[in-house]
Motif scaffolding. Structure first.
Motif, PDB file in Angstrom:
ATOM      1  N   LEU A   1      22.727  52.232   8.982  1.00 53.32           N
ATOM      2  CA  LEU A   1      21.574  51.794   9.693  1.00 53.32           C
ATOM      3  C   LEU A   1      21.229  53.933   9.790  1.00 53.32           C
TER       4      LEU A   1
ATOM      5  N   GLN B   1      24.467  45.899  -3.029  1.00 52.20           N
ATOM      6  CA  GLN B   1      23.513  46.340  -4.695  1.00 52.20           C
ATOM      7  C   GLN B   1      25.290  44.653  -5.187  1.00 52.20           C
TER       8      GLN B   1
ATOM      9  N   SER C   1      24.723  41.051  -4.388  1.00 50.80           N
ATOM     10  CA  SER C   1      23.396  40.537  -4.803  1.00 50.80           C
ATOM     11  C   SER C   1      24.117  40.449  -6.493  1.00 50.80           C
ATOM     12  N   ALA C   2      24.446  41.653  -7.876  1.00 47.97           N
ATOM     13  CA  ALA C   2      24.170  41.478  -8.713  1.00 47.97           C
ATOM     14  C   ALA C   2      24.965  40.044  -9.356  1.00 47.97           C
TER      15      ALA C   2
ATOM     16  N   VAL D   1      18.774  36.127  -4.339  1.00 52.83           N
ATOM     17  CA  VAL D   1      18.809  36.928  -3.137  1.00 52.83           C
ATOM     18  C   VAL D   1      17.654  37.450  -1.969  1.00 52.83           C
ATOM     19  N   VAL D   2      17.020  36.536  -1.136  1.00 53.64           N
ATOM     20  CA  VAL D   2      15.576  36.864  -0.937  1.00 53.64           C
ATOM     21  C   VAL D   2      15.259  37.584   0.130  1.00 53.64           C
ATOM     22  N   ARG D   3      16.923  38.249   0.680  1.00 55.01           N
ATOM     23  CA  ARG D   3      16.628  39.245   1.357  1.00 55.01           C
ATOM     24  C   ARG D   3      17.742  39.844   1.601  1.00 55.01           C
ATOM     25  N   HIS D   4      17.657  41.469   2.080  1.00 51.45           N
ATOM     26  CA  HIS D   4      19.151  41.963   1.967  1.00 51.45           C
ATOM     27  C   HIS D   4      18.647  42.593   4.018  1.00 51.45           C
ATOM     28  N   SER D   5      19.575  41.695   5.228  1.00 52.61           N
ATOM     29  CA  SER D   5      18.961  42.857   5.993  1.00 52.61           C
ATOM     30  C   SER D   5      20.512  43.788   6.723  1.00 52.61           C
ATOM     31  N   VAL D   6      19.843  45.131   7.423  1.00 48.84           N
ATOM     32  CA  VAL D   6      21.168  45.238   7.736  1.00 48.84           C
ATOM     33  C   VAL D   6      21.009  45.931   9.598  1.00 48.84           C
TER      34      VAL D   6
ATOM     35  N   ILE E   1      15.570  45.101  -6.325  1.00 48.69           N
ATOM     36  CA  ILE E   1      16.488  45.550  -5.221  1.00 48.69           C
ATOM     37  C   ILE E   1      17.664  43.982  -5.144  1.00 48.69           C
ATOM     38  N   LEU E   2      16.843  42.883  -5.421  1.00 48.02           N
ATOM     39  CA  LEU E   2      17.077  41.686  -4.532  1.00 48.02           C
ATOM     40  C   LEU E   2      18.019  41.149  -5.851  1.00 48.02           C
ATOM     41  N   TYR E   3      18.223  41.205  -6.696  1.00 47.01           N
ATOM     42  CA  TYR E   3      18.781  41.774  -8.194  1.00 47.01           C
ATOM     43  C   TYR E   3      19.753  42.319  -8.697  1.00 47.01           C
ATOM     44  N   GLY E   4      19.727  43.232  -7.594  1.00 52.20           N
ATOM     45  CA  GLY E   4      21.119  43.851  -7.702  1.00 52.20           C
ATOM     46  C   GLY E   4      21.128  44.969  -8.876  1.00 52.20           C
TER      47      GLY E   4
ATOM     48  N   ASN F   1      19.469  50.537  -3.365  1.00 45.88           N
ATOM     49  CA  ASN F   1      18.175  51.129  -1.971  1.00 45.88           C
ATOM     50  C   ASN F   1      19.135  51.600  -1.381  1.00 45.88           C
TER      51      ASN F   1
ATOM     52  N   HIS G   1      17.238  47.913   8.591  1.00 39.18           N
ATOM     53  CA  HIS G   1      16.495  47.911   7.041  1.00 39.18           C
ATOM     54  C   HIS G   1      16.364  45.995   6.933  1.00 39.18           C
ATOM     55  N   SER G   2      15.293  46.165   6.081  1.00 41.64           N
ATOM     56  CA  SER G   2      14.779  44.640   5.604  1.00 41.64           C
ATOM     57  C   SER G   2      14.291  44.522   4.712  1.00 41.64           C
ATOM     58  N   VAL G   3      15.359  44.511   2.982  1.00 41.46           N
ATOM     59  CA  VAL G   3      13.919  44.674   2.016  1.00 41.46           C
ATOM     60  C   VAL G   3      14.316  42.952   1.644  1.00 41.46           C
ATOM     61  N   VAL G   4      12.903  42.643   0.435  1.00 39.55           N
ATOM     62  CA  VAL G   4      12.083  41.675   0.774  1.00 39.55           C
ATOM     63  C   VAL G   4      11.018  41.533  -0.354  1.00 39.55           C
TER      64      VAL G   4
ATOM     65  N   ALA H   1       6.472  36.781   1.540  1.00 43.49           N
ATOM     66  CA  ALA H   1       7.853  38.018   1.910  1.00 43.49           C
ATOM     67  C   ALA H   1       7.544  39.207   3.115  1.00 43.49           C
TER      68      ALA H   1
ATOM     69  N   GLU I   1       6.360  37.780   6.117  1.00 43.42           N
ATOM     70  CA  GLU I   1       6.963  37.714   7.369  1.00 43.42           C
ATOM     71  C   GLU I   1       7.836  38.961   7.429  1.00 43.42           C
ATOM     72  N   GLY I   2       8.362  39.990   6.170  1.00 44.43           N
ATOM     73  CA  GLY I   2       8.431  41.453   6.884  1.00 44.43           C
ATOM     74  C   GLY I   2       7.992  42.228   8.405  1.00 44.43           C
TER      75      GLY I   2
ATOM     76  N   GLU J   1       7.691  40.389  11.070  1.00 49.98           N
ATOM     77  CA  GLU J   1       9.394  40.124  11.632  1.00 49.98           C
ATOM     78  C   GLU J   1       9.286  42.007  12.475  1.00 49.98           C
TER      79      GLU J   1
END
Lengths: 416, 416
Positions: free
Chosen positions: A14, A24, A27-28, A37-42, B13-16, B20, B40-43, B49, B52-53, B56
């Motif tokens: 962060l 990444q 996800s791959a 994969v529907v979401r990355h959250s940090v 990004i979500l597919y790798g 990011n 960090h959120s990736v949608v 999506a 929602e992002g 939130e």
């Protein structure tokens, strides 16, 4: 389709101090086994943030993969938060304790109480061994959903994913299968490669997809097939590989996990040839390309990083007049380097590099990126000149790849 | 403290398929102006999506920085979703239309209707010029919170951040500042380090936080300070560094962006010493640690990767009887290697490695991970034994770090 969320814990991400490469990579890998994969959250290293992340992820996904927040120092509160989330207690896990004890004993290092605490796991956790470090992985099931907690150190997380998590996710969710095949090429650019195989690519079956993945002078072609009969998809892909190979045969050094240096090493072993290396601008990296892989001692006799002219002359035996007349970065010098290292090491083949990696060292006639490489064997010695760019590290890596590719072609292309 | 969330939109990004890097870059920039990134959120590229992002993020943060989902192709629905989120209409923005028209005219390229649509912005958007591409940035205010939408192409996003967003965020929020200081240690594990500085850590002022960041035998200590007077926080941190340094002085090789090999190189240059390297198990990687950085030719004369016993004997001059009697991985051999490479290269200092990196090569008395290193200078030669783990690449890297650390200590610890 099974949905996954990746939850990375760590203020260092962060704060922008490290890139989140774990997201990444995971996800791959999930993509390969048909999990979306529907979401990355940090999130931050705090109970509040981790708990919020878990609760949100639980709503969205069937699988939640958590990295980070595990380690011996007190800033790690992930396990306590997992206990709260699952409403369970932390208990010392005997198998985990044996593993962490073994880790310290086998290294002859003293074990502290904080290390012992690494064996404390939430009582509903299935223990996942981590042979690369001291923080174990944990597998949880809650209402038909899977949660996995792993350390944030990339090679530890990758070990846990590959040795346990991916396989068990496939079993648990009966995911459809995806089959990948990688064709690895070197010595041809992406757009030229695309032109060579255009007709073949346009006639690929519907369920097969092609991707071009370029890096440092090499392009990987990835064929991805989707289906419910893994063997059938595999056969279908192999048929397409058989069709495309004749079109690009001389550029192909291997498949799937093949590494260029490993592939060339195999060729050398097959041809019963030994190798010696003289490096200037690549500074040890070229030798490292081979020696990072087990088995390199079968063909590599040695390498000399002749960084100063003094070493080039006194140890490698390059003629003083050659360097004075033509310079260290010259065809004449690199030819002597390759020829002399071959003799010095009593090897069948000698290869050499001499160039200006940058950012310093340029002259009016030799800009940064001027690179000479040479190859010597019982039939003689020859050299090639490349003009690369301005980035030192990229120049070092591309030079190594270009020279290893030359060695590959001289040795017959690839083991068949 | 002002809180920010970074919302990246993109299936790639979500597919790798890509890393990011935008999230890291933005985080590091916000950190410099005292805005704390809390998430960090990736949608995915879908209205559901993205909405929602946004919802939130609005709950958690004062600033929401959005990247991606802007561009001429039809899969971009970010602007429509922003309209829904703010409950406004999309209108064609005259200044944005002039900019996109100019972009195409100046490049002599035909402008399509999809390009004209790039000038359609939600009616509450403040237009932010993008001189690097065709998708403009947008600045929104809602209930005292700021939302910024930017294209996902890194250099376009960076241009918009640097030319407009960062400055306007500082003005809008009158932000406090964050100061970081990194102390870089080597040669001591995380848990041992924590024990050495426990009392100091427990007495840190409320506004300072400490984090341990370990990797390959090195641990970075990060002190983070928060306050309204940047100079005062900086002084406060320096006072704490002055207190902790005496406790761990011999492990500290540098601060902030310092690299271990660069730091040791600087010491060698300061001490007017030259270096020669004889490597067996590290196979060129040790030399590469130094030569990957510009300026290494000032102190590094050369390196020999003496991979076969033949090279150890014939080129490096290790006695045949030494290897026969004690083995290549032995105290006696590594001592001769360090001493001989020093003489061969006419250097002030010689260092050497010989070990079993794995996975093969183990003997009953020498398991994988058995590593000898040696150091030679005008005062003599000495050797050390380490017992590392089973991972070849980790063994190579840790061996290099341990030996570079030994060299560092012999040269006085660090440049002061």
């Amino acid at each position: 389709m099974i949905k996954a969320e990746i939850l990375n814990i760590g203020d260092e991400i962060l704060y922008g101090q490290i890139t989140n490469t774990n997201a990444q990579w995971i996800s791959a890998e999930l993509d390969k086994i048909g999990i979306r994969v529907v979401r990355h959250s940090v999130v931050s290293d705090t109970e509040e943030a981790i708990l919020e992340g878990l609760q949100e992820a639980e709503k969205r996904a069937d699988v939640v993969l958590i990295t980070g927040g595990l380690g011996p120092t007190k800033d790690d509160i992930t396990k306590k938060t997992l206990c709260k989330f699952f409403d369970v207690k932390l208990i010392r896990h005997p198998e985990a304790l044996r593993a962490v004890t073994h880790f310290f004993e086998s290294r002859g290092r003293e074990m502290l109480e904080v290390n012992r605490q690494q064996a404390d796991l939430p009582e509903n956790a299935e223990y996942i061994p981590n042979l690369k470090g001291t923080a174990p992985g944990m597998w949880f099931e809650k209402n038909g959903k899977i949660f996995v907690s792993m350390p944030g150190v990339p090679h530890e997380m990758q070990f846990i994913m590959q040795s346990y998590v991916l396989e068990n996710l496939q079993k648990f969710f009966h995911t459809p299968c995806i089959v990948h095949k990688m064709i690895k090429t070197v010595g041809i650019g992406e757009s030229y490669l695309a032109r060579e195989i255009e007709t073949w690519e346009n006639n690929l079956p519907e369920n097969l997809k092609l991707a071009y993945l370029p890096a440092f002078g090499m392009v990987r072609l990835r064929i991805t097939g989707l289906g419910y009969d893994q063997e059938a998809v595999r056969r279908q892909i192999e048929q397409e590989v058989d069709k495309v190979l004749p079109l690009i045969d001389k550029y192909v050094y291997g498949f799937d996990d093949d590494d260029l240096a490993i592939a060339v090493g195999r060729l050398l072993v097959q041809n019963k040839k030994t190798l010696a290396i003289a490096e200037s601008c690549t500074g040890g990296y070229l030798a490292h390309c081979f020696t990072q892989h087990a088995g390199s001692s079968e063909y590599l006799k040695g390498a000399l990083v002749a960084y100063s002219n003094e070493i080039k002359i006194n140890v490698l035996g390059v003629k003083k007049e050659t360097i004075e007349q033509f310079g260290a970065v010259s065809e004449q010098t690199v030819l002597e380097m390759a020829s002399n290292i071959r003799k010095l090491c009593n090897a069948d083949i000698g290869i050499a590099t001499s160039g200006i990696a940058g950012p310093g060292g340029a002259t009016p006639t030799k800009p940064v990126g001027t690179i000479w490489v040479a190859y010597a064997d019982e039939n003689g010695t020859s050299a090639k000149l490349y003009q690369l760019g301005n980035d030192r590290m990229v120049n070092i890596q591309v030079t190594a790849n270009l020279l290893i590719d030359w060695l590959r072609r001289k040795q017959g292309g690839r083991v068949k």
